[in-house]
Design an enzyme around this catalytic site. Structure first.
Site, PDB file in Angstrom:
ATOM      1  N   LYS A  97       0.764  -1.200   0.000  1.00  9.96           N
ATOM      2  CA  LYS A  97      -0.205  -0.013  -0.054  1.00  9.96           C
ATOM      3  C   LYS A  97       0.672   1.236   0.072  1.00  9.96           C
ATOM      4  O   LYS A  97       2.072   1.235   0.469  1.00  9.96           O
ATOM      5  CB  LYS A  97      -0.879  -0.196   1.192  1.00  9.96           C
ATOM      6  N   ARG A 138     -11.091  -0.592  14.962  1.00 10.58           N
ATOM      7  CA  ARG A 138     -11.234  -0.086  13.741  1.00 10.58           C
ATOM      8  C   ARG A 138     -12.183  -0.646  12.785  1.00 10.58           C
ATOM      9  O   ARG A 138     -13.279  -0.234  12.945  1.00 10.58           O
ATOM     10  CB  ARG A 138      -9.728   0.325  13.335  1.00 10.58           C
ATOM     11  N   TYR A 140      15.364  29.668   9.761  1.00  9.76           N
ATOM     12  CA  TYR A 140      14.204  30.205  10.005  1.00  9.76           C
ATOM     13  C   TYR A 140      14.033  30.116  11.470  1.00  9.76           C
ATOM     14  O   TYR A 140      14.101  29.002  12.068  1.00  9.76           O
ATOM     15  CB  TYR A 140      12.900  29.512   9.296  1.00  9.76           C
ATOM     16  N   MET A 159      12.119  24.019   3.457  1.00  7.91           N
ATOM     17  CA  MET A 159      11.474  23.209   2.455  1.00  7.91           C
ATOM     18  C   MET A 159      12.460  22.619   1.532  1.00  7.91           C
ATOM     19  O   MET A 159      12.319  21.438   1.201  1.00  7.91           O
ATOM     20  CB  MET A 159      10.740  24.383   1.536  1.00  7.91           C
TER      21      MET A 159
HETATM   22  C1  LIG Z   1      -0.462  -1.881   6.483  1.00 12.90           C
HETATM   23  C2  LIG Z   1      -1.132  -3.216   7.004  1.00 12.90           C
HETATM   24  C3  LIG Z   1      -0.266  -4.356   7.233  1.00 12.90           C
HETATM   25  C4  LIG Z   1       1.147  -4.177   7.299  1.00 12.90           C
HETATM   26  O1  LIG Z   1       1.692  -3.912   8.757  1.00 12.90           O
HETATM   27  P1  LIG Z   1       3.083  -3.519   8.888  1.00 12.90           P
HETATM   28  O2  LIG Z   1       2.961  -3.175  10.193  1.00 12.90           O
HETATM   29  O3  LIG Z   1       3.589  -2.672   7.992  1.00 12.90           O
HETATM   30  O4  LIG Z   1       3.804  -4.960   8.886  1.00 12.90           O
HETATM   31  C5  LIG Z   1      -0.954  -5.627   7.505  1.00 12.90           C
HETATM   32  N1  LIG Z   1      -2.332  -5.667   7.636  1.00 12.90           N
HETATM   33  C6  LIG Z   1      -3.055  -4.502   7.088  1.00 12.90           C
HETATM   34  C7  LIG Z   1      -4.513  -4.695   7.377  1.00 12.90           C
HETATM   35  C8  LIG Z   1      -2.560  -3.313   7.039  1.00 12.90           C
HETATM   36  O5  LIG Z   1      -3.397  -2.401   6.944  1.00 12.90           O
END
Ligand SMILES: *Cc1c(COP(=O)(O)O)cnc(C)c1O
Length: 345
Positions: A22, A117, A242, A290
């Site tokens: 992802k 969640r 800054y 930046m």
């Molecule tokens: C992102 C995600 C993972 C991977 O998690 P890591 O901590 O990066 O290994 C596994 N399962 C779900 C549902 C996720 O959203």
């Protein structure tokens, strides 16, 4: 990335692996990760468009959408491309019931075992399963949950063990594959019974926990490098950058580095955040701008314009930088912007 994938294999040799890609493979690029994870059993991600892209680029093995589908209108394309997807709420089931699909789909029924969640509560789980089972387009159903605290042993509020027990009870006797562990669970709870695992951050050489990547045998996939573009000699009492936040306690040399928050370097990184110059560990001084940051060159007297600077990666764990900046390696990886030039080795 290949090395880290093989480490998943040796940690949980019986499990099949969803390599999680992802967020543009945590900033590492989808095309690149598709090649690096050719030996994984499947790829898992959030974004339906990217998943369809992976199919177009020729990924023929399973693909899993970790948050399922978002709109009914997306279902036909998802089914036609044979994308498996999570189902976490009754609204999704209702959409599946309403939509006529030409292909059967693989569903991963998600249980909320304590993270609160996504997912069905354990007592709602069987009813969701039965409802899914009667939908003609649902071909297979797998069982999935996600851990809130796998990086900690014996968490006071919600330990892995408690979530695991809830999952086992809630899914007891239901026929289908189990899909449980993230990186932390793979590294710290390799004994959990699961048919599939879902490593993400560990594939990229970051760690979810308190042990370092090196201790786990993981290798950094991403190294963020830049160079010194000017050296400034300042007197005691002179301020840098800054806000004039850093004030030199003594005469010192400061290196200006071509990298800033527009590249993905965290603006919140405070004085003292580690940085390598010519391989020597030194520290950030002054506010991140930046396009530039400023570093203390006291420990690197031979530094010059053009000196190699490493912000994280090889020689400087991303988790160390993240910790100094009050965040996690995950965020630094995903926040890498479009500006840095990608050099593949
Ligand atoms: C992102 C995600 C993972 C991977 O998690 P890591 O901590 O990066 O290994 C596994 N399962 C779900 C549902 C996720 O959203």
């Amino acid at each position: 990335m290949q090395h880290n994938l093989s480490l998943v294999h040796s940690s949980v040799p019986k499990a099949k692996i969803w390599a999680v890609v992802k967020a543009n493979a945590y900033g590492h690029g989808l095309d690149r990760s598709m090649r690096a994870f050719a030996d994984a059993d499947g790829l898992a991600l959030i974004e339906p468009d990217s998943a369809l892209g992976l199919r177009e680029k020729g990924w023929g093995k399973p693909i899993l959408l970790l948050e399922g589908f978002f709109h009914e209108r997306d279902l036909p394309a998802i089914a036609a491309s044979n994308l498996a997807f999570a189902v976490h709420c009754n609204e999704q089931i209702a959409m599946l019931e309403k939509t006529r699909l030409n292909q059967q789909v693989c569903v991963h029924l998600k249980m909320n075992t304590g993270m609160n969640r996504l997912g069905f509560k354990p007592h709602e789980y069987r009813a969701a399963f039965e409802r899914l089972r009667t939908i003609p387009s649902v071909g297979s159903i797998s069982f999935m949950t996600h851990f809130a605290n796998a990086e900690e042993k014996g968490h006071v509020r919600m330990p892995v063990e408690e979530q695991y027990v809830r999952f086992q009870r809630g899914s007891d006797g239901l026929p289908g594959e189990r899909n449980l562990s993230n990186s932390a669970a793979i590294l710290l709870h390799p004994g959990l019974h699961t048919d599939w695992v879902r490593p993400g951050v560990m594939l990229y050489g970051g760690t979810p926990g308190n042990k370092t990547a090196l201790e786990f045998g993981l290798k950094p996939a991403m190294t963020l490098n830049s160079e010194i573009i000017q050296i400034v000699d300042i007197e005691a009492g002179d301020a840098v950058g800054y806000g004039s936040l850093f004030v030199a306690p003594k005469p010192m040399r400061v290196g200006v580095v071509a990298c800033g928050y527009a590249d993905g370097y965290p603006r919140c990184a405070p004085d003292g955040t580690p940085i390598l110059v010519e391989g020597v560990r030194t520290r950030l001084v002054g506010r991140v701008s930046m396009d530039m940051i400023t570093v203390d060159l006291t420990p690197v007297p031979n530094a010059h314009v053009g000196s190699l600077v490493t912000l994280w990666g090889e020689g400087l764990p991303i988790d160390d930088v993240a910790e100094a900046a009050g965040t996690v390696g995950y965020e630094l990886m995903c926040a890498l912007s479009v500006r840095p030039r990608i050099v593949e080795r």
